[in-house]
Design a protein around this motif. Structure first.
Motif, PDB file in Angstrom:
ATOM      1  N   HIS A   1       0.819  -1.223   0.000  1.00 57.34           N
ATOM      2  CA  HIS A   1       0.000   0.000   0.000  1.00 57.34           C
ATOM      3  C   HIS A   1       0.850   1.269   0.000  1.00 57.34           C
ATOM      4  O   HIS A   1       0.493   2.266   0.648  1.00 57.34           O
TER       5      HIS A   1
ATOM      6  N   ILE B   1       2.393   4.532  -2.167  1.00 58.29           N
ATOM      7  CA  ILE B   1       1.648   5.476  -2.991  1.00 58.29           C
ATOM      8  C   ILE B   1       2.451   5.850  -4.230  1.00 58.29           C
ATOM      9  O   ILE B   1       3.522   6.452  -4.125  1.00 58.29           O
TER      10      ILE B   1
ATOM     11  N   ALA C   1      -3.195  13.350  -7.954  1.00 54.44           N
ATOM     12  CA  ALA C   1      -3.832  12.102  -7.542  1.00 54.44           C
ATOM     13  C   ALA C   1      -3.084  11.458  -6.376  1.00 54.44           C
ATOM     14  O   ALA C   1      -3.699  10.991  -5.415  1.00 54.44           O
ATOM     15  N   SER C   2      -1.750  11.446  -6.433  1.00 54.82           N
ATOM     16  CA  SER C   2      -0.964  10.856  -5.349  1.00 54.82           C
ATOM     17  C   SER C   2      -1.084  11.705  -4.084  1.00 54.82           C
ATOM     18  O   SER C   2      -1.098  11.164  -2.968  1.00 54.82           O
TER      19      SER C   2
ATOM     20  N   ARG D   1      -3.748  13.434  -3.164  1.00 59.38           N
ATOM     21  CA  ARG D   1      -5.055  13.108  -2.583  1.00 59.38           C
ATOM     22  C   ARG D   1      -5.020  11.749  -1.889  1.00 59.38           C
ATOM     23  O   ARG D   1      -5.616  11.571  -0.820  1.00 59.38           O
ATOM     24  N   GLU D   2      -4.324  10.793  -2.502  1.00 62.83           N
ATOM     25  CA  GLU D   2      -4.229   9.466  -1.906  1.00 62.83           C
ATOM     26  C   GLU D   2      -3.486   9.536  -0.571  1.00 62.83           C
ATOM     27  O   GLU D   2      -3.874   8.888   0.406  1.00 62.83           O
TER      28      GLU D   2
ATOM     29  N   ARG E   1      -5.706  10.865   2.049  1.00 63.97           N
ATOM     30  CA  ARG E   1      -6.657   9.841   2.485  1.00 63.97           C
ATOM     31  C   ARG E   1      -6.002   8.900   3.497  1.00 63.97           C
ATOM     32  O   ARG E   1      -6.597   8.577   4.536  1.00 63.97           O
ATOM     33  N   TYR E   2      -4.793   8.484   3.211  1.00 65.49           N
ATOM     34  CA  TYR E   2      -4.072   7.612   4.126  1.00 65.49           C
ATOM     35  C   TYR E   2      -3.869   8.283   5.477  1.00 65.49           C
ATOM     36  O   TYR E   2      -4.069   7.667   6.531  1.00 65.49           O
TER      37      TYR E   2
END
Length: 250
Positions: A86, A88, A97-98, A100-101, A104-105
């Motif tokens: 998991h 990124i 996009a990365s 935002r990911e 989220r994490y």
């Protein structure tokens, strides 16, 4: 987050460290929080930094989700491992996009590992920092944990053959958490982080058991044979020019 791949990989790495008799010198690892989200900011001197940096969070029984080049996720060998752990993927041409990911994490209470220099430092001193590290921490409402690695460049880095000799010393220094808010100036907060990590790097180098004059892995400012920051920048630009030329040929 369910982890099936990460724990066995950690176990394999620890076994490899034992076989190689890696002598870890850990300082301040209690600063890695046992729960909750945080951004781990690391210096970047080796291709194995994400492995060693993850080990720095082990005393707190935490796993670090590193932001790494997307090419590693496309590789048939490393790709399944990177996705399974998991981490990124970062596409430098489309970084939103990365980002935002990662947010989220962090919101889910994960540790996200970031290299503010973005690329490996050939001088083994700190390059200029990107501001994304502090902006990410501020947006997620989590602290930044500075972490310094030293000795990893002797294993595998740019311009030098790999060397996984036994009985190697590796230092990991973790600093106290730094709080950044949305009200803070990102440029000033980034410079504060860099200054803090520069001081930590100096202390870590000076405490390292080996200081051989002229050693290729020791910074020029410490009497070593590594390129100066200015020379390293020139080498970086030459490398970038070669990559661009290859890209045009395709």
């Amino acid at each position: 987050m369910r982890d099936i791949v990460y724990p066995p990989v950690v176990g394999i790495a620890k076994t490899a460290f034992k076989v190689l008799d890696v002598r870890f010198r850990l300082v301040g690892t209690e600063n890695v929080p046992r729960t909750g989200g945080a951004v781990i900011a690391l210096n970047h001197i080796s291709y194995v930094d994400f492995v060693i940096g993850g080990f720095g969070a082990q005393p707190s029984k935490r796993l670090v989700r590193f932001m790494a080049k997307d090419v590693l996720f496309r590789n048939r060998i490393s790709g399944p491992l990177m996705r399974g752990m998991h981490h990124i993927p970062v596409d430098r041409g489309a970084g939103a996009a990365s980002y935002r990911e990662a947010l989220r994490y962090l919101g889910e209470g994960e540790l996200v590992g970031v290299f503010p220099e973005a690329t490996i430092s050939r001088s083994f001193e700190l390059k200029e920092f990107k501001s994304g590290t502090v902006r990410m921490a501020a947006a997620a409402g989590v602290p930044v944990i500075p972490m310094i690695l030293w000795g990893t460049q002797r294993m595998l880095t740019k311009d030098h053959p790999r060397d996984f000799s036994r009985h190697r010393d590796i230092s990991i220094t973790v600093g106290t958490p730094i709080t950044v808010t949305r009200q803070d100036d990102a440029g000033e907060a980034t410079e504060h982080l860099r200054t803090t990590m520069a001081g930590m790097l100096d202390e870590t180098i000076r405490a390292y058991p080996e200081q051989p004059p002229g050693a290729w892995w020791l910074p020029a400012s410490y009497g070593g044979g590594a390129p100066t920051p200015e020379e390293a920048e020139r080498l970086d630009q030459e490398e970038l020019s070669r990559r661009r030329a290859k890209h045009r040929e395709r």
